[in-house]
Design a protein around this motif. Structure first.
Motif, PDB file in Angstrom:
ATOM      1  N   ARG A  68       0.910  -1.229  -0.146  1.00 30.36           N
ATOM      2  CA  ARG A  68       0.057   0.093  -0.065  1.00 30.36           C
ATOM      3  C   ARG A  68       0.925   1.240  -0.018  1.00 30.36           C
ATOM      4  NH1 ARG A  68      -4.064  -1.916   4.595  1.00 30.36           N
ATOM      5  NH2 ARG A  68      -4.942  -3.553   3.689  1.00 30.36           N
ATOM      6  N   TRP A  69       1.851   1.163   0.854  1.00 27.87           N
ATOM      7  CA  TRP A  69       2.719   2.346   1.025  1.00 27.87           C
ATOM      8  C   TRP A  69       3.486   2.539  -0.338  1.00 27.87           C
ATOM      9  CZ3 TRP A  69       5.038   1.437   6.434  1.00 27.87           C
ATOM     10  CH2 TRP A  69       4.100   1.291   7.131  1.00 27.87           C
ATOM     11  N   LEU A  70       3.873   1.580  -1.084  1.00 23.75           N
ATOM     12  CA  LEU A  70       4.611   1.701  -2.203  1.00 23.75           C
ATOM     13  C   LEU A  70       4.025   1.717  -3.562  1.00 23.75           C
ATOM     14  CD1 LEU A  70       7.582  -0.866  -1.031  1.00 23.75           C
ATOM     15  CD2 LEU A  70       7.721   1.405  -1.208  1.00 23.75           C
ATOM     16  N   GLY A  71       2.719   1.431  -3.186  1.00 25.83           N
ATOM     17  CA  GLY A  71       1.694   1.712  -4.506  1.00 25.83           C
ATOM     18  C   GLY A  71       2.028   0.378  -5.556  1.00 25.83           C
ATOM     19  N   THR A  72       2.350  -0.727  -4.934  1.00 26.98           N
ATOM     20  CA  THR A  72       2.565  -2.044  -5.867  1.00 26.98           C
ATOM     21  C   THR A  72       1.521  -3.034  -5.377  1.00 26.98           C
ATOM     22  OG1 THR A  72       4.075  -3.039  -4.212  1.00 26.98           O
ATOM     23  CG2 THR A  72       5.081  -1.602  -5.788  1.00 26.98           C
ATOM     24  N   ARG A  73       1.581  -4.131  -6.244  1.00 24.36           N
ATOM     25  CA  ARG A  73       0.794  -5.002  -6.120  1.00 24.36           C
ATOM     26  C   ARG A  73       1.220  -5.873  -4.731  1.00 24.36           C
ATOM     27  NH1 ARG A  73       1.343  -8.342 -10.976  1.00 24.36           N
ATOM     28  NH2 ARG A  73       0.301 -10.224  -9.532  1.00 24.36           N
ATOM     29  N   PRO A  74       0.194  -6.276  -4.156  1.00 24.79           N
ATOM     30  CA  PRO A  74       0.280  -7.197  -2.930  1.00 24.79           C
ATOM     31  C   PRO A  74       1.172  -8.547  -3.277  1.00 24.79           C
ATOM     32  CG  PRO A  74      -2.065  -7.374  -3.077  1.00 24.79           C
ATOM     33  CD  PRO A  74      -1.445  -6.341  -4.368  1.00 24.79           C
ATOM     34  N   PRO A  75       1.932  -9.332  -2.486  1.00 31.87           N
ATOM     35  CA  PRO A  75       2.209 -10.648  -2.792  1.00 31.87           C
ATOM     36  C   PRO A  75       1.188 -11.459  -2.833  1.00 31.87           C
ATOM     37  CG  PRO A  75       2.276 -10.261  -0.325  1.00 31.87           C
ATOM     38  CD  PRO A  75       1.847  -8.922  -1.040  1.00 31.87           C
ATOM     39  N   SER A  76       1.801 -12.451  -3.728  1.00 34.32           N
ATOM     40  CA  SER A  76       0.549 -13.842  -3.844  1.00 34.32           C
ATOM     41  C   SER A  76       0.486 -14.462  -2.785  1.00 34.32           C
ATOM     42  CB  SER A  76       1.541 -14.614  -4.944  1.00 34.32           C
ATOM     43  OG  SER A  76       2.491 -15.364  -4.488  1.00 34.32           O
ATOM     44  N   ARG A  77      -0.551 -15.122  -2.759  1.00 36.59           N
ATOM     45  CA  ARG A  77      -1.300 -15.914  -1.514  1.00 36.59           C
ATOM     46  C   ARG A  77      -0.254 -16.910  -1.371  1.00 36.59           C
ATOM     47  NH1 ARG A  77      -7.507 -16.634  -1.854  1.00 36.59           N
ATOM     48  NH2 ARG A  77      -7.994 -14.764  -1.366  1.00 36.59           N
ATOM     49  N   MET A  78       0.490 -17.467  -2.406  1.00 38.35           N
ATOM     50  CA  MET A  78       1.416 -18.660  -2.070  1.00 38.35           C
ATOM     51  C   MET A  78       2.778 -18.143  -1.198  1.00 38.35           C
ATOM     52  SD  MET A  78       1.415 -21.578  -2.067  1.00 38.35           S
ATOM     53  CE  MET A  78       2.389 -23.176  -2.032  1.00 38.35           C
ATOM     54  N   ARG A  79       2.968 -16.853  -1.611  1.00 40.75           N
ATOM     55  CA  ARG A  79       4.207 -16.204  -0.659  1.00 40.75           C
ATOM     56  C   ARG A  79       3.808 -16.077   0.480  1.00 40.75           C
ATOM     57  NH1 ARG A  79       8.036 -12.122  -3.550  1.00 40.75           N
ATOM     58  NH2 ARG A  79       8.854 -14.128  -4.304  1.00 40.75           N
ATOM     59  N   TYR A  80       2.737 -15.372   0.773  1.00 48.15           N
ATOM     60  CA  TYR A  80       2.457 -15.214   2.338  1.00 48.15           C
ATOM     61  C   TYR A  80       1.675 -16.391   2.981  1.00 48.15           C
ATOM     62  CZ  TYR A  80      -2.478 -13.734   1.324  1.00 48.15           C
ATOM     63  OH  TYR A  80      -3.815 -13.630   1.076  1.00 48.15           O
ATOM     64  N   LEU A  81       1.597 -17.310   2.420  1.00 48.21           N
ATOM     65  CA  LEU A  81       1.394 -18.519   3.010  1.00 48.21           C
ATOM     66  C   LEU A  81       2.745 -19.328   3.328  1.00 48.21           C
ATOM     67  CD1 LEU A  81      -1.711 -20.353   1.134  1.00 48.21           C
ATOM     68  CD2 LEU A  81      -1.751 -19.209   3.445  1.00 48.21           C
ATOM     69  N   LEU A  82       3.519 -19.332   2.478  1.00 48.56           N
ATOM     70  CA  LEU A  82       4.892 -20.054   2.801  1.00 48.56           C
ATOM     71  C   LEU A  82       5.769 -19.411   3.517  1.00 48.56           C
ATOM     72  CD1 LEU A  82       6.365 -22.818   1.727  1.00 48.56           C
ATOM     73  CD2 LEU A  82       7.628 -21.028  -0.028  1.00 48.56           C
ATOM     74  N   THR A  83       5.851 -18.164   3.524  1.00 47.62           N
ATOM     75  CA  THR A  83       6.767 -17.542   4.522  1.00 47.62           C
ATOM     76  C   THR A  83       6.721 -17.434   5.924  1.00 47.62           C
ATOM     77  OG1 THR A  83       7.340 -15.819   2.516  1.00 47.62           O
ATOM     78  CG2 THR A  83       7.996 -15.282   5.065  1.00 47.62           C
ATOM     79  N   PRO A  84       5.326 -17.262   6.335  1.00 46.94           N
ATOM     80  CA  PRO A  84       5.051 -17.227   7.797  1.00 46.94           C
ATOM     81  C   PRO A  84       5.031 -18.700   8.343  1.00 46.94           C
ATOM     82  CG  PRO A  84       3.482 -15.725   6.904  1.00 46.94           C
ATOM     83  CD  PRO A  84       4.334 -16.491   5.710  1.00 46.94           C
ATOM     84  N   GLY A  85       4.478 -19.624   7.430  1.00 40.77           N
ATOM     85  CA  GLY A  85       4.775 -21.276   7.540  1.00 40.77           C
ATOM     86  C   GLY A  85       6.206 -21.706   7.943  1.00 40.77           C
ATOM     87  N   LEU A  86       7.129 -21.169   7.306  1.00 37.04           N
ATOM     88  CA  LEU A  86       8.356 -21.690   7.375  1.00 37.04           C
ATOM     89  C   LEU A  86       8.961 -20.973   8.588  1.00 37.04           C
ATOM     90  CD1 LEU A  86       9.692 -21.461   3.561  1.00 37.04           C
ATOM     91  CD2 LEU A  86       9.535 -23.522   4.963  1.00 37.04           C
ATOM     92  N   MET A  87       8.467 -19.811   8.752  1.00 34.17           N
ATOM     93  CA  MET A  87       9.238 -19.301  10.207  1.00 34.17           C
ATOM     94  C   MET A  87       8.769 -19.742  11.441  1.00 34.17           C
ATOM     95  SD  MET A  87       8.411 -15.261   8.843  1.00 34.17           S
ATOM     96  CE  MET A  87       9.846 -14.068   9.183  1.00 34.17           C
ATOM     97  N   ALA A  88       7.095 -19.903  11.407  1.00 34.74           N
ATOM     98  CA  ALA A  88       6.795 -20.697  12.456  1.00 34.74           C
ATOM     99  C   ALA A  88       7.203 -22.359  12.499  1.00 34.74           C
ATOM    100  CB  ALA A  88       5.252 -20.949  12.419  1.00 34.74           C
ATOM    101  N   THR A  89       7.685 -22.938  11.597  1.00 31.04           N
ATOM    102  CA  THR A  89       8.284 -24.264  11.498  1.00 31.04           C
ATOM    103  C   THR A  89       9.767 -24.162  12.086  1.00 31.04           C
ATOM    104  OG1 THR A  89       7.301 -24.880   9.485  1.00 31.04           O
ATOM    105  CG2 THR A  89       9.114 -26.114  10.034  1.00 31.04           C
ATOM    106  N   GLY A  90      10.296 -22.958  11.799  1.00 27.44           N
ATOM    107  CA  GLY A  90      11.702 -22.695  12.487  1.00 27.44           C
ATOM    108  C   GLY A  90      11.633 -22.545  13.979  1.00 27.44           C
ATOM    109  N   VAL A  91      10.452 -21.994  14.359  1.00 24.36           N
ATOM    110  CA  VAL A  91      10.491 -21.802  16.145  1.00 24.36           C
ATOM    111  C   VAL A  91      10.135 -23.202  16.600  1.00 24.36           C
ATOM    112  CG1 VAL A  91       8.814 -20.966  17.945  1.00 24.36           C
ATOM    113  CG2 VAL A  91       9.633 -19.805  15.741  1.00 24.36           C
ATOM    114  N   VAL A  92       9.217 -23.855  16.022  1.00 18.93           N
ATOM    115  CA  VAL A  92       9.077 -25.472  16.434  1.00 18.93           C
ATOM    116  C   VAL A  92      10.393 -26.201  16.541  1.00 18.93           C
ATOM    117  CG1 VAL A  92       8.007 -27.633  16.077  1.00 18.93           C
ATOM    118  CG2 VAL A  92       6.769 -25.209  15.950  1.00 18.93           C
TER     119      VAL A  92
END
Length: 116
Positions: A78-102
């Protein structure tokens, strides 16, 4: 995998990242409580690294990135006036981060059990 998630979680990137951040927070609270409770006995749960270091690393690299990712994936485009990330990207990134915590917590537990 995206079909298995409730549609409300997929409407905006921050929802999934914040949910995983809160679940990671609760998991870390439970692990920290177990560590403090174990100090009443002769052994601690987290002997592999000092408990303060484990706490700091899990907060810095475990919880905060999930919340920041959700915020940046939502507000950044929104701030940069660009398209938001694809759903796959914002599903994969937090999923991998949470997997790292576990994984980190499992590594601490296995280290306590003498696996390495």
């Amino acid at each position: 995998m995206p079909d298995a998630l409730p549609p409300a979680l997929l409407r905006a990137p921050h929802r999934l990242a914040f949910l995983l951040g809160m679940l990671s927070t609760l998991l870390l609270f439970a692990a920290w409580f177990a560590e403090l409770a174990s100090r009443l006995g002769p052994h601690t749960i987290i002997p592999v690294v000092p408990a303060v270091m484990a706490h700091a690393l899990l907060m810095l690299y475990g919880i905060f990135p999930l919340f920041m990712t959700g915020f940046i994936f939502t507000a950044g485009p929104r701030w940069l006036g660009t398209r938001p990330p694809s759903r796959m990207r914002y599903l994969l990134t937090p999923g991998l981060m949470a997997t790292g915590v576990v994984g980190w917590l499992l590594g601490l537990a296995l280290g306590k059990a003498g696996w390495w």
